[in-house]
Design a protein around this motif. Structure first.
Motif, short mmCIF file in Angstrom:
data_model
loop_
_atom_site.label_atom_id
_atom_site.label_comp_id
_atom_site.label_asym_id
_atom_site.label_seq_id
_atom_site.Cartn_x
_atom_site.Cartn_y
_atom_site.Cartn_z
N ALA A 224 7.04 86.43 79.26
CA ALA A 224 8.04 85.37 79.41
C ALA A 224 7.38 84.00 79.30
O ALA A 224 7.97 83.06 78.77
CB ALA A 224 8.75 85.51 80.76
N SER B 217 10.53 81.74 78.30
CA SER B 217 11.81 82.11 78.88
C SER B 217 11.69 82.13 80.40
O SER B 217 10.59 82.20 80.95
CB SER B 217 12.29 83.47 78.38
OG SER B 217 11.30 84.16 77.70
N HIS C 260 9.36 79.32 82.28
CA HIS C 260 9.76 78.41 81.21
C HIS C 260 9.40 76.97 81.52
O HIS C 260 9.39 76.13 80.64
CB HIS C 260 11.27 78.50 81.02
CG HIS C 260 12.00 77.98 82.23
ND1 HIS C 260 12.10 78.72 83.38
CD2 HIS C 260 12.59 76.80 82.47
CE1 HIS C 260 12.75 78.00 84.28
NE2 HIS C 260 13.05 76.84 83.77
N LYS D 69 6.08 81.15 70.31
CA LYS D 69 7.21 81.86 70.88
C LYS D 69 7.41 83.19 70.16
O LYS D 69 7.56 84.25 70.79
CB LYS D 69 8.45 81.00 70.75
CG LYS D 69 9.67 81.54 71.46
CD LYS D 69 10.88 80.70 71.17
CE LYS D 69 10.79 79.29 71.70
NZ LYS D 69 10.98 79.21 73.14
N ALA E 283 17.87 86.95 79.60
CA ALA E 283 18.46 86.33 78.41
C ALA E 283 19.61 85.42 78.80
O ALA E 283 19.71 84.28 78.32
CB ALA E 283 18.93 87.42 77.44
N THR F 297 18.20 82.37 80.65
CA THR F 297 17.39 81.53 79.78
C THR F 297 18.26 80.72 78.84
O THR F 297 18.10 79.50 78.70
CB THR F 297 16.42 82.40 78.95
OG1 THR F 297 15.67 83.20 79.85
CG2 THR F 297 15.48 81.55 78.14
N ILE G 9 14.04 76.61 74.60
CA ILE G 9 14.19 77.62 75.67
C ILE G 9 15.48 78.40 75.44
O ILE G 9 15.51 79.63 75.56
CB ILE G 9 14.20 76.93 77.05
CG1 ILE G 9 12.87 76.23 77.29
CG2 ILE G 9 14.47 77.94 78.14
CD1 ILE G 9 12.80 75.49 78.60
N ALA H 73 15.00 80.99 72.90
CA ALA H 73 14.29 82.16 73.42
C ALA H 73 15.28 83.12 74.05
O ALA H 73 15.16 84.34 73.91
CB ALA H 73 13.24 81.73 74.43
N GLY H 74 16.29 82.55 74.71
CA GLY H 74 17.33 83.40 75.30
C GLY H 74 18.08 84.18 74.24
O GLY H 74 18.37 85.37 74.40
#
Lengths: 506, 100
Positions: free
Chosen positions: A231, A236, A240, A263, A297, A300, A323, A326-327
């Motif tokens: 993470a 995430s 994060h 990432k 998820a 994030t 960010i 990333a989710g």
């Protein structure tokens, strides 16, 4: 085209050629620097760095086309007694890393002009890229950890590259502190997994766990800690909070490099480790990591997008939006339950990271261009920029709308693929993810449009003149924009490769 | 042979002490030492279970871990040095030029 396999002309180790090329280029840069340390002209260094990354990209592309390590040419190539593996997925991600590296090297030529220690900068970028491409190939928790550190350690230095800039140093410090903690957490997680399984190779772990384990609690904590370590790399939740600071304070090309390539590297590791070492049916009695990733998820993407909407600095807005993305990419691993079309879900995430690699790097490079001109950092400072630099602003518009998911770049189709993946899973949590994806994309359109509005509609506040049009930065920004746009019609070419590569993992 | 649970307890205790140090200390160097403690907790596990499982994987990985910890400290000291030059302090709560 000769597929690279044991029976063919090239030896096995040549499958690692992209990583080798990147590492050799980094060492060559140090050599060049030591021969003439006082050389003020950066073109040699930037040229060698770009050449190395483009060469690695071309080789990776050739392997992808030739089908190296893919089922149609005989399956994955295992090296060093299974510690590293080269297959479709590792090559697909290496292509992302090398193309982002090439864009960053081209853009850094102008961004760094007049600054000291350029050889170290380019060498660190290439060493980090080497670490990422090894991460994509890591087939054991030991190599995964070493590769992750190889990509992290140069990144800390890169973020703090502007030694006399307080923002850059602060960003480097925060990135380093959180990175050090999360790598300790990852190491401890790996040690707990080893305590349960007695091996570190991914496939062997799944085998050992399938044979039955004594202490499920230790294994569960270990798996959660491994997830925590990843993470951090993917920025995430819950690791994060370094991202906004690190991306805002770092030199903008480095922010683009970290938020796209780094990432993606975290994601490829998470995909491989969780699919190969901890398959859900094996660890079902211990921990339901699909549920954990679903929660991560959701949190994030919501946190990233809502925080991005409240920013008044463009770079920080992009950091929070990164960010959020990333989710989105976590969706692919969160829906990997029995009901979903698993290879499609994983492929959708890979595609999103691929498109994201170009559009997000491009957006950060545009910020680098603006920093180069000395324009301020807030939305208001971008007012009327399009009157002075229409080409770059047009490229930025493509990036932003593609990030939001409008059909002007590949971002629309990769989000569509993620939505289809949740639909194929057809569970309550998958529908929640789909709803969150739609709501957050709509929200993201709001704050991305603020930049577009500032650039094209608002009148400039002061009498700001764009004095020069730096070739390198322009080439990188426009190049990324063209690729982002072309990914719309040419999405099928990439998606075929991605779905094949993902299918080979199951 | 000492039962495996004792090693797990020892390493968990070390990990928690390290984590506690990170959460409470403001000095960047103490922060680094705390991280080192957490990494060593992982090493204890690896070495202990290497004996337990009768293979050398854990011990070899511990060697890698020690080398990486040293590399991390090298980078960390460098960053702390430029931190001191810019902020005239190594208190990790001092640098707050960026806030949201």
């Amino acid at each position: 085209m000769i597929p690279l396999q044991t029976s063919n002309t090239l030896p096995d180790w040549a499958a690692l050629a992209p990583a080798i090329i990147l590492a050799v280029t980094a060492l060559a840069l140090f050599l060049i620097d030591s021969i003439d340390p006082n050389d003020e002209s950066p073109s040699m260094l930037a040229g060698v760095a770009t050449l190395g990354s483009v060469l690695a990209m071309v080789v990776t592309g050739w392997y992808l086309v030739a089908g190296t390590g893919m089922p149609r040419t005989g399956g994955a190539i295992e090296l060093f007694s299974g510690q590293l593996v080269v297959d479709g997925m590792s090559l697909f991600f290496t292509f992302i890393f090398t193309s982002v590296t090439a864009l960053v090297c081209v853009a850094s030529y102008d961004y760094l002009s007049g600054r000291p220690n350029q050889a170290e900068y380019y060498a660190l970028v290439l060493l980090a890229a080497t670490g990422m491409s090894v991460m994509a190939s890591a087939n054991s928790l030991a190599t995964a950890f070493v590769a992750l550190e190889l990509s992290s350690l140069p990144s800390y230095g890169l973020v703090a590259y502007l030694k006399n800039d307080r923002g850059s140093v602060e960003a480097g410090l925060k990135y380093f502190l959180i990175g050090a903690v999360s790598s300790a957490v990852l190491a401890y997680g790996i040690s707990l997994v080893y305590a349960s399984a007695g091996v570190l190779e991914l496939a062997a772990i799944a085998e050992a766990l399938g044979a039955g384990i004594d202490n499920t609690g230790v294994l569960g904590v270990g798996i959660l800690m491994v997830a925590g370590g990843f993470a951090f790399k993917t920025a995430s939740v819950p690791f994060h909070f370094w991202a906004p600071e690190a991306y805002e304070g770092a030199p903008a090309p480095v922010s683009g490099f970290l938020s796209s390539a780094s990432k993606a590297a975290g994601f490829v590791l998470a995909f491989r480790v969780f699919v190969t070492a901890f398959p859900l049916d094996v660890v079902a009695g211990t921990i339901d990591w699909a549920l954990a990733f679903t929660v991560l998820a959701l949190v994030t993407m919501t946190l990233g997008n809502f925080a991005a909407a409240t920013q008044d600095k463009v770079k920080r807005m992009l950091a929070y939006s990164s960010i959020g993305h990333a989710g989105y990419a976590l969706i692919g691993i969160a829906v990997l339950t029995g009901t979903a079309d698993q290879s499609y879900a994983l492929g959708a995430s890979m595609l999103h990271l691929f498109v994201y690699g170009f559009m997000n790097t491009g957006a950060f490079l545009f910020v680098a261009l603006v920093e180069y001109w000395g324009v301020g950092r807030t939305f208001e400072d971008y007012n009327g920029l399009a009157k002075q630099a229409p080409v770059a602003c047009f490229a930025m518009t493509i990036f932003l709308f593609s990030l939001a998911g409008l059909p002007i770049g590949g971002g629309a189709l990769s989000k569509w693929a993620l939505l289809s993946a949740t639909a194929s899973a057809a569970t309550l949590s998958a529908y929640l993810l789909a709803a969150a994806l739609i709501v957050n994309s709509a929200l993201s359109l709001f704050y991305y449009s603020r930049v577009v509005k500032a650039m094209w509609i608002e009148d400039p506040a002061g009498d700001f003149e764009v004095s020069s049009y730096p070739t390198g930065l322009y080439a990188a920004v426009v190049g990324a924009a063209i690729v982002t746009f072309l990914l719309l019609p040419a999405f099928g070419v990439v998606s075929g490769t991605a779905f094949d590569a993902a299918a080979a993992l199951f | 042979m000492v039962p495996a649970e004792y090693y797990l307890l020892l390493s968990a205790a070390m990990f928690c002490i390290g984590l506690f140090g990170i959460l409470t200390r403001r000095n960047a160097l103490l922060f680094l030492m705390s991280v080192e403690l957490m990494l060593n907790a992982a090493s204890i596990n690896l070495v202990a279970f290497s004996l337990q499982w009768g293979n050398l994987t854990g011990q070899v990985f511990t060697l890698f871990l020690m080398a990486l910890a040293a590399a991390e400290v090298a980078i960390g000291i460098g960053i702390i040095l430029v931190l001191y030059r810019n902020f005239a302090d190594i208190d990790v709560t001092k640098p707050t030029t960026m806030r949201w």
